[in-house]
Scaffold this active site. Sequence first.
Site, PDB file in Angstrom:
ATOM      1  N   LYS A 131      83.362  10.707  83.130  1.00 36.91           N
ATOM      2  CA  LYS A 131      83.700   9.943  81.937  1.00 36.91           C
ATOM      3  C   LYS A 131      82.427   9.407  81.286  1.00 36.91           C
ATOM      4  O   LYS A 131      82.229   8.203  81.109  1.00 36.91           O
ATOM      5  CB  LYS A 131      84.663   8.810  82.288  1.00 36.91           C
ATOM      6  CG  LYS A 131      85.984   9.282  82.841  1.00 36.91           C
ATOM      7  CD  LYS A 131      86.636  10.353  81.964  1.00 36.91           C
ATOM      8  CE  LYS A 131      87.079   9.833  80.621  1.00 36.91           C
ATOM      9  NZ  LYS A 131      87.637  10.942  79.774  1.00 36.91           N
ATOM     10  N   ASP A 191      92.926  12.420  76.400  1.00 35.55           N
ATOM     11  CA  ASP A 191      91.612  12.705  75.830  1.00 35.55           C
ATOM     12  C   ASP A 191      91.737  13.085  74.358  1.00 35.55           C
ATOM     13  O   ASP A 191      91.024  12.547  73.500  1.00 35.55           O
ATOM     14  CB  ASP A 191      90.945  13.827  76.623  1.00 35.55           C
ATOM     15  CG  ASP A 191      89.527  14.105  76.149  1.00 35.55           C
ATOM     16  OD1 ASP A 191      88.622  13.333  76.507  1.00 35.55           O
ATOM     17  OD2 ASP A 191      89.324  15.100  75.430  1.00 35.55           O
ATOM     18  N   GLU A 195      90.407  10.797  71.108  1.00 31.96           N
ATOM     19  CA  GLU A 195      89.458  11.339  70.134  1.00 31.96           C
ATOM     20  C   GLU A 195      90.001  11.253  68.717  1.00 31.96           C
ATOM     21  O   GLU A 195      89.289  10.865  67.782  1.00 31.96           O
ATOM     22  CB  GLU A 195      89.162  12.805  70.482  1.00 31.96           C
ATOM     23  CG  GLU A 195      88.366  13.002  71.751  1.00 31.96           C
ATOM     24  CD  GLU A 195      88.327  14.441  72.201  1.00 31.96           C
ATOM     25  OE1 GLU A 195      87.543  14.743  73.124  1.00 31.96           O
ATOM     26  OE2 GLU A 195      89.079  15.280  71.660  1.00 31.96           O
TER      27      GLU A 195
END
Length: 331
Positions: A131, A191, A195
Amino acid sequence: MIKKYYDMDCNLGMLDGKTIAIIGFGSQGHAHAMNLNESGCNVVVGLRPGSAHTAKAEGAGLKVLDIEEAAEAGDIVMMLVPDELAAKVYREQVAPHMKEGDILCFAHGFNIHFNQVVPADYLDVIMIAPKGPGHTVRSQYVEGKGVPSLIAVYQDASGKAKDYALAYASGIGAGRAGILETTFKEETETDLFGEQCVLCGGVTELMKAGFDTLVEAGYAPEMAYFECIHEMKLIVDLINEGGFDKMRYSVSNTAEYGDYRTGRRLITEDTRAEMRQVLSEIQDGTFASEFIQEFNAGGKARFLATRKKEASHLLCSVGAELRKMMSWLQK
């Protein structure tokens, strides 16, 4: 709560006698390869002929092979090429060389979760996803520290897939900071959502809207850039260091009061409803299909046109001039 693992929970010895093939040597690729090599693992790097990364990899003391040769040599093959390229690279250059008992690895679940890569059932398929960006994965390792990492198991042919994932994560330094177990589905969908709705799409559009609002009201573009874009790093750094609490403690009372007064006027229930719609489009594969179509069949025409349009926005030229005044940003 997600269970956490540390070096004491990992058996790095599981990688003894195995060759790890890192396919790609970009941001994550260089960090994985160099960290694993310095952890005592046997590492080769798979690159296309003429790759600009070959000299860098060889300069780090790593053996560089063509992708096909690396896949053949590897007992553990980590795919670290861009999402839009991974399926073709795997199908044409890696899959024909994967053998029973081999371990296929990813640092992001996109291609597995959306069935762009369909591995043979005799392979272990795992994820090790730090990460943090590759340069941080590398620099923290060199300092004797680590970057927290996610692991996940998609396919456990050997019965030892999770142990291999923990060993690999330890080898890149993640066991020093903490290793968290998730799934390919959870990692991929969260994820992509982060984003699109917050980190890239949400934040950049919010900054741009703030900049435009001030400029349209007659304020100097330079002032708008400082207040809506430049100072974002200060706020994000404070949140990274100590969460919202530290940020709100550190800013002025005026800023904190304005935070409470105005935030929900901007992020309204309509905004949250749209976020839920974005998440739904990620979950049902709409986004993945659109992305794959744009990059693999559409020639990236819309993507490149949008990139060009965004780069022509006034805030880009204003920011470039202001950053020339900031000596700490100069390389």
